[in-house]
Write a protein that holds these residues in place. Structure first.
Motif, short mmCIF file in Angstrom:
data_model
loop_
_atom_site.label_atom_id
_atom_site.label_comp_id
_atom_site.label_asym_id
_atom_site.label_seq_id
_atom_site.Cartn_x
_atom_site.Cartn_y
_atom_site.Cartn_z
N HIS A 176 47.76 70.60 60.75
CA HIS A 176 46.70 69.67 60.36
C HIS A 176 47.28 68.49 59.58
O HIS A 176 48.14 68.68 58.71
CB HIS A 176 45.64 70.39 59.52
N GLU A 177 46.80 67.31 59.90
CA GLU A 177 47.25 66.10 59.21
C GLU A 177 46.10 65.37 58.53
O GLU A 177 46.30 64.71 57.52
CB GLU A 177 47.94 65.15 60.20
N ARG A 178 44.92 65.46 59.09
CA ARG A 178 43.74 64.83 58.49
C ARG A 178 42.89 65.92 57.83
O ARG A 178 42.08 66.57 58.48
CB ARG A 178 42.97 64.04 59.53
N ILE A 179 43.14 66.07 56.54
CA ILE A 179 42.52 67.13 55.75
C ILE A 179 41.73 66.47 54.62
O ILE A 179 42.27 65.66 53.86
CB ILE A 179 43.60 68.06 55.15
N VAL A 180 40.46 66.81 54.50
CA VAL A 180 39.62 66.21 53.47
C VAL A 180 39.22 67.26 52.43
O VAL A 180 39.26 68.47 52.70
CB VAL A 180 38.35 65.56 54.06
N THR B 232 38.55 62.21 49.61
CA THR B 232 37.62 63.11 48.91
C THR B 232 36.18 62.66 49.11
O THR B 232 35.89 61.47 49.02
CB THR B 232 37.94 63.16 47.41
N PHE B 233 35.29 63.62 49.37
CA PHE B 233 33.85 63.36 49.45
C PHE B 233 33.17 64.14 48.34
O PHE B 233 33.39 65.34 48.19
CB PHE B 233 33.29 63.80 50.81
N ASP B 234 32.33 63.47 47.57
CA ASP B 234 31.62 64.12 46.48
C ASP B 234 30.16 64.34 46.86
O ASP B 234 29.42 63.38 47.12
CB ASP B 234 31.69 63.27 45.21
N SER C 74 21.61 65.60 57.30
CA SER C 74 21.34 64.58 58.31
C SER C 74 22.30 64.61 59.48
O SER C 74 22.01 64.11 60.56
CB SER C 74 21.40 63.19 57.66
N GLY C 75 23.47 65.17 59.28
CA GLY C 75 24.48 65.18 60.34
C GLY C 75 25.41 63.99 60.30
O GLY C 75 26.42 63.96 60.99
N ALA C 76 25.08 62.99 59.47
CA ALA C 76 25.92 61.80 59.38
C ALA C 76 27.30 62.14 58.84
O ALA C 76 28.31 61.53 59.24
CB ALA C 76 25.25 60.75 58.49
N PHE C 77 27.37 63.11 57.94
CA PHE C 77 28.66 63.47 57.37
C PHE C 77 29.58 64.05 58.43
O PHE C 77 30.76 63.72 58.51
CB PHE C 77 28.47 64.47 56.22
N LEU D 276 33.30 62.75 59.79
CA LEU D 276 34.51 63.56 59.93
C LEU D 276 35.06 63.49 61.35
O LEU D 276 36.27 63.30 61.56
CB LEU D 276 34.23 65.01 59.54
N GLN D 277 34.18 63.63 62.33
CA GLN D 277 34.64 63.59 63.72
C GLN D 277 35.19 62.22 64.08
O GLN D 277 36.22 62.10 64.75
CB GLN D 277 33.48 63.95 64.66
N GLY D 278 34.52 61.17 63.62
CA GLY D 278 34.97 59.83 63.92
C GLY D 278 36.33 59.51 63.34
O GLY D 278 37.09 58.71 63.89
N ALA D 279 36.66 60.15 62.20
CA ALA D 279 37.94 59.92 61.54
C ALA D 279 39.02 60.88 62.03
O ALA D 279 40.15 60.83 61.54
CB ALA D 279 37.78 60.05 60.03
N GLY D 280 38.66 61.77 62.95
CA GLY D 280 39.64 62.71 63.46
C GLY D 280 40.01 63.82 62.51
O GLY D 280 41.10 64.41 62.61
N VAL D 281 39.12 64.14 61.57
CA VAL D 281 39.39 65.20 60.60
C VAL D 281 39.35 66.56 61.30
O VAL D 281 38.42 66.86 62.06
CB VAL D 281 38.35 65.16 59.46
#
Length: 345
Positions: free
Chosen positions: A194-198, A229-231, A237-240, A244-249
């Motif tokens: 994994h490279e995109r880890i939030v 980081t997300f606080d 809503s599903g927007a989150f 994540l998907q859009g950023a390739g997380v």
């Protein structure tokens, strides 16, 4: 001089011993540096005056002879007393109780000083009531820096279950080593490709959250990856999940109570956990969710934290307390492989 017709007071003891009432109070209630400021000769005069007047400082007669009651208080800033063995706070209290039994001291629960009001002990004038005990273990998610500062100023032996910062001085505590455990979880995810880890936090401003965040940032930076980081995101809503998907997380580290909601939200969006999104839970949830999930991540050493907190209080009461000793202890968390983390697809 025996006081007749009324209950003897500290003023009577002070007059007979030829000292101030402050000195009498130090002999009766002082610990640590406060009690060491009174010479042995003055202490003997005060104790002799106490015997002559029949003065009783508090319900424990042992205080008159040895200056100690062998009673340690337990104060909670929220209603945390468990209703069952599965309660989140149960292991903390069990560790405190087991260590008290091993050490030969009694526990006093300060239930009448409940933090339900959302006010500090200092603002309600209740800090002094803790002195019924020789020292006190403090417990709860909420805390007040002004309380810790006042207890340090009074040189009163205490320890918090969990890391706490005081405005001045070092507050004694027994904490989980969240930073080290979080670093280990990140390193495992990197080893899995994994490279995109939030990091997804419940809220900010709490020491335990800060420790996890620090461990995450340090591990990501050390491996050359960008920390994100997300606080307290909105999971309904599903927007989150779209973000994540859009950023390739491909992997998320989640503080304990948000792990289950994030997993449910991901599955509602048609994502597979862990094939599409690996989720590592950073600790046990405070509120059981009833789901049977083999979580990857780590567990909090709750029993050990409670036991160590009491040991730290007792350490401050020993004769060699002035010689030093670690009053801030970090205890390793238990890493769990689990089934919610997998190699990057």
């Amino acid at each position: 001089m025996v006081v007749k017709g009324r209950r003897a007071t500290q003023a009577d003891v002070a007059r007979l011993a030829g000292v101030s009432q402050t000195t009498v109070s130090m002999v009766l209630n002082g610990t640590g540096a406060a009690q060491r400021r009174v010479s042995a000769e003055v202490r003997e005069r005060v104790l002799e005056a106490i015997a002559v007047t029949g003065y009783s400082a508090n319900p424990s007669a042992q205080l008159l002879a040895g200056g100690r009651s062998s009673i340690i208080g337990v104060y909670t800033y929220e209603p945390v007393f468990p209703h069952s063995g599965g309660d989140f706070y149960y292991p903390f209290l069990e560790g405190i109780e087991d260590e008290a039994e091993r050490s030969g001291v009694d526990l006093l629960m300060f239930t009448s000083m409940s933090g339900r009001s959302g006010k500090s002990l200092l603002s309600t004038g209740r800090v002094g009531r803790l002195r019924v005990a020789d020292g006190c273990v403090l417990l709860g998610r909420r805390s007040y820096p002004e309380d810790l500062a006042e207890l340090l100023r009074q040189d009163f032996p205490f320890a918090f279950v969990g890391r706490r910062e005081a405005p001045e001085g070092q507050a004694p505590y027994a904490a989980a080593a969240y930073g080290e455990a979080t670093r280990a979880v990140v390193e495992r995810l990197v080893d899995l490709g994994h490279e995109r880890i939030v990091l997804v936090n419940e809220f900010t401003g709490h020491e335990s959250i800060e420790d996890r965040s620090r461990g995450y940032r340090e591990a990501m930076t050390a491996t050359g990856l960008q920390p994100v980081t997300f606080d307290a995101p909105d999971l309904e809503s599903g927007a989150f999940l779209d973000t994540l998907q859009g950023a390739g997380v491909t992997a998320a580290l989640v503080t304990s109570d948000l792990a289950a909601p994030l997993r449910r939200a991901a599955m509602a969006r048609g994502l597979d956990v862990p094939r599409d999104l690996s989720i590592a839970r950073l600790g046990d949830p405070e509120r059981p969710n009833g789901e049977d999930v083999d979580w990857s991540g780590f567990l909090i050493p709750r029993w050990e934290m409670g036991a160590h907190a009491l040991r730290i209080v007792l350490r401050q009461l020993t004769a060699d307390a002035a010689a030093g000793g670690d009053l801030q202890v970090s205890i390793p968390c238990t890493l769990v492989p689990g089934a919610t983390v997998a190699p990057r697809q």
